[in-house]
Design a protein around this motif. Sequence first.
Motif, PDB file in Angstrom:
ATOM      1  N   GLU A 212       2.497  10.628   5.975  1.00 49.20           N
ATOM      2  CA  GLU A 212       3.075   9.371   6.906  1.00 49.20           C
ATOM      3  C   GLU A 212       1.939   8.235   6.820  1.00 49.20           C
ATOM      4  N   TYR A 213       0.483   8.636   6.563  1.00 42.93           N
ATOM      5  CA  TYR A 213      -0.348   7.867   6.548  1.00 42.93           C
ATOM      6  C   TYR A 213       0.117   6.913   5.413  1.00 42.93           C
ATOM      7  N   GLU A 215       2.758   6.614   3.618  1.00 42.80           N
ATOM      8  CA  GLU A 215       3.906   5.965   3.957  1.00 42.80           C
ATOM      9  C   GLU A 215       3.969   4.636   4.775  1.00 42.80           C
ATOM     10  N   ALA A 216       3.187   4.834   5.716  1.00 40.07           N
ATOM     11  CA  ALA A 216       2.987   3.881   7.034  1.00 40.07           C
ATOM     12  C   ALA A 216       2.219   2.480   5.996  1.00 40.07           C
ATOM     13  N   ALA A 217       1.338   2.772   5.301  1.00 39.31           N
ATOM     14  CA  ALA A 217       0.696   1.792   4.486  1.00 39.31           C
ATOM     15  C   ALA A 217       1.702   0.897   3.491  1.00 39.31           C
ATOM     16  N   LEU A 218       2.492   2.090   2.750  1.00 36.61           N
ATOM     17  CA  LEU A 218       3.473   1.477   1.998  1.00 36.61           C
ATOM     18  C   LEU A 218       4.553   0.277   2.949  1.00 36.61           C
ATOM     19  N   ILE A 219       4.885   0.875   3.921  1.00 36.94           N
ATOM     20  CA  ILE A 219       5.816   0.171   4.933  1.00 36.94           C
ATOM     21  C   ILE A 219       5.038  -1.190   5.285  1.00 36.94           C
ATOM     22  N   ASP A 220       3.795  -1.009   5.693  1.00 36.86           N
ATOM     23  CA  ASP A 220       2.896  -2.159   6.300  1.00 36.86           C
ATOM     24  C   ASP A 220       2.759  -3.256   4.866  1.00 36.86           C
ATOM     25  N   GLY A 221       3.147  -2.972   3.936  1.00 39.15           N
ATOM     26  CA  GLY A 221       3.312  -4.023   2.669  1.00 39.15           C
ATOM     27  C   GLY A 221       2.215  -3.784   1.721  1.00 39.15           C
ATOM     28  N   TYR A 222       1.515  -2.437   1.431  1.00 36.44           N
ATOM     29  CA  TYR A 222       0.635  -2.232   0.637  1.00 36.44           C
ATOM     30  C   TYR A 222       1.162  -1.670  -0.549  1.00 36.44           C
ATOM     31  N   LYS A 230      -7.041   2.766   0.339  1.00 36.89           N
ATOM     32  CA  LYS A 230      -7.201   2.223   1.693  1.00 36.89           C
ATOM     33  C   LYS A 230      -7.094   3.525   2.572  1.00 36.89           C
ATOM     34  N   VAL A 231      -6.162   4.213   2.456  1.00 36.26           N
ATOM     35  CA  VAL A 231      -5.893   5.324   3.385  1.00 36.26           C
ATOM     36  C   VAL A 231      -6.349   6.726   3.165  1.00 36.26           C
ATOM     37  N   PRO A 234     -10.484   7.302   2.388  1.00 30.50           N
ATOM     38  CA  PRO A 234     -11.187   7.554   3.490  1.00 30.50           C
ATOM     39  C   PRO A 234     -10.955   8.790   4.361  1.00 30.50           C
ATOM     40  N   GLN A 235      -9.552   9.210   4.174  1.00 26.42           N
ATOM     41  CA  GLN A 235      -9.371  10.578   4.739  1.00 26.42           C
ATOM     42  C   GLN A 235      -9.832  11.617   3.993  1.00 26.42           C
TER      43      GLN A 235
END
Lengths: 320, 364
Positions: A212-213, A215-222, A230-231, A234-235
């Motif tokens: 989901e992290y 996917e959230a970034a994909l949705i946020d335009g990345y 970026k996501v 770091p994890q």
Amino acid sequence: MSSFSITEPSNRTKWFAGTLVIAYALITMIPLVWIGLTGFKSPADAISYPPKYIIGSDSEAGFQPTLEGYVNLFTTRTRQTEEFLANNPPENWADEIVRQYDMVIVGPSKFGERFLNSVIIGFGSTFLSVFLGTLAAYAFSRFKIPLADDLLFFILSTRMMPPIAVAIPIFLMYRNLGLSDTHLGMILLYTAVNISLAVWLLKGFIDEIPREYEEAALIDGYTRFQAFYKVVLPQAATGIASTAIFCLIFAWNEYAFAVLLTTANAQTAPPFIPTIIGIGGLDWPAIAAGVTIFVLPVMIFTILLRKHLLRGITFGAVRK
Amino acid sequence: MAQIVIKNLKKQFGDFTAVRESSFTIEDGEFFMLLGPSGCGKTTTLRMIAGLELPTSGEIYLDGEEISQRPPSERDIAFVFQMFALYPHMNVYKNISYPLVSQGMPRAAVRDKVNEVAKILGIEDILKRPVGGLSGGDRQRVALGRAIVREPKAFMMDEPLGALDAEFREHMAEELRALHDRMGATTVYVTHDQLEAMQMGDKIVVMNNAVVEQFGTPQEIYDKPATMFVADFIGSPSMNFLSFHGKVGDGATNVAMQNADFTIPRTREPFEGDLAFGVRPEHIKISDAAPFRAEILATEYLGTTQIVTLQTAAGSVKARISAQKAARAGDTVGLEFNPATVTLFDRQSGRALRSELNEGVLHG
């Protein structure tokens, strides 16, 4: 509240476990401490019996520390005539130390060069293993890859026999390719050995990072790649750090291939240190000094990353 | 703000069909519910609209533009995940600002925008906090903040209240609905909770086994179920089905069941075979004189009403009657059904027979 608890061990258990851990730590540290001490002994003290182990003491078990071992490690020396020694006063403190054996320093030894080779090859192959391993592990973890399980098994199978079992073919192959005794050759070799470990370890870590992290970034335009670095990165830092330590320890300590494939140009420290034995008798202090310096980078690297390592070894044990 | 049209959308994972040829339209500004049991394909449908899955076939139109094969970043649709999926290595402010940063918005504008959103959601005082230590409700608000901050064309929400405890859910549901009404943005909301769907939605799509079973307003779905699945899934207790073998003609206004005769909404098609007589618990009346007899098995007191379980010759039924009415287990009583609300189902296929009642009801 009762004094009995299921999750918290009793004081006696803690005391017992603590003693056990400290005893184990002491036992494993004795060789290291011994090597560290030997590096500062004179050749006579190094092999004396009963052993000497107290620095600067006049007692039976004491010895006066000297830098002789380190001087011998880093220099080459020749015996000189008494006349020469009388006419040429010592140039510096190191020269002074070797004068007591009627010798003079004629130049640096190969140790510095070999040590640098170890650094280049060890860190180079670690970087490459972790870099390629992270990308491959991410792909295995996230994408539907045809025959993914078979590929993963194939990658693991490269570790199912000792790497040295293929030494002869690799030796011949490297000779034909001109990779023998080159930094690139050794980096490639250690990377090939380490990459299976890196892929498997890192896949475990990346599997634990929820999709989901990203996917959230994909949705946020990345883009997918931006989401990855970026996501996900770091994890995955913990996993990457502990994988890097494992890879570095292997590449750093590897001896057999280094003996076989390197000589004048890309020789690493492990095959070099024993050659000290051949120069002017069994110079234990010099060998111990070499080992001490050799162990330091891995120790420093591990201490720097130990917070991650601790999380790394226990990964998967605790579900968040 | 946008209208979303789904046309013959289909998704297969290998041999498994997650969504089968679904079509429906989400009007601009609607709060639209995708309702169904787990594994019915509702989340897959939502993810296809957002671009996290690519459909096997079919089209998705966003404001008239076909977008089904575009990457999510080119769709301008926000997504609120069930587990929130806040970036764990960033604080609240960074989480909310992240979609704006990707658009290359200037720093000052980002700050104004984030502060504005934080004010709407009442989270101004936690902007500097790491997301790790936040309560469920605050996480939910941050996730919403991240979605609304970029003013997308539409919101996708995947069971956003699923991770909250029951007490807080109700409150958050109201907050969500209020937020939607204030912004008027098209929202698609996935849930398996029929109460949530009825309470919040303007329109509901009920899905089951990869198929859209029915599509309509909460009232339509409740009063005029298109299939036995919908009738059973919606309402608590769910609709009663009395099984019988019978026959109705086209335009019939009554049906014979177990030697009793019942008035029903005028039928629009003839049928003969295994039928189910569907009636909601609140449309059953207990009257001593009625010829259709039933024995009371149990009663469940709920304050203003009580649920009475009865055994009839055509199966057991639950009736919701006034709590004042006397009902004792073991008594034999007569049952009457509100004739205007009865739906007959073909028991084989589960489909509702066409009648005056369910005219204009949309199947998937």
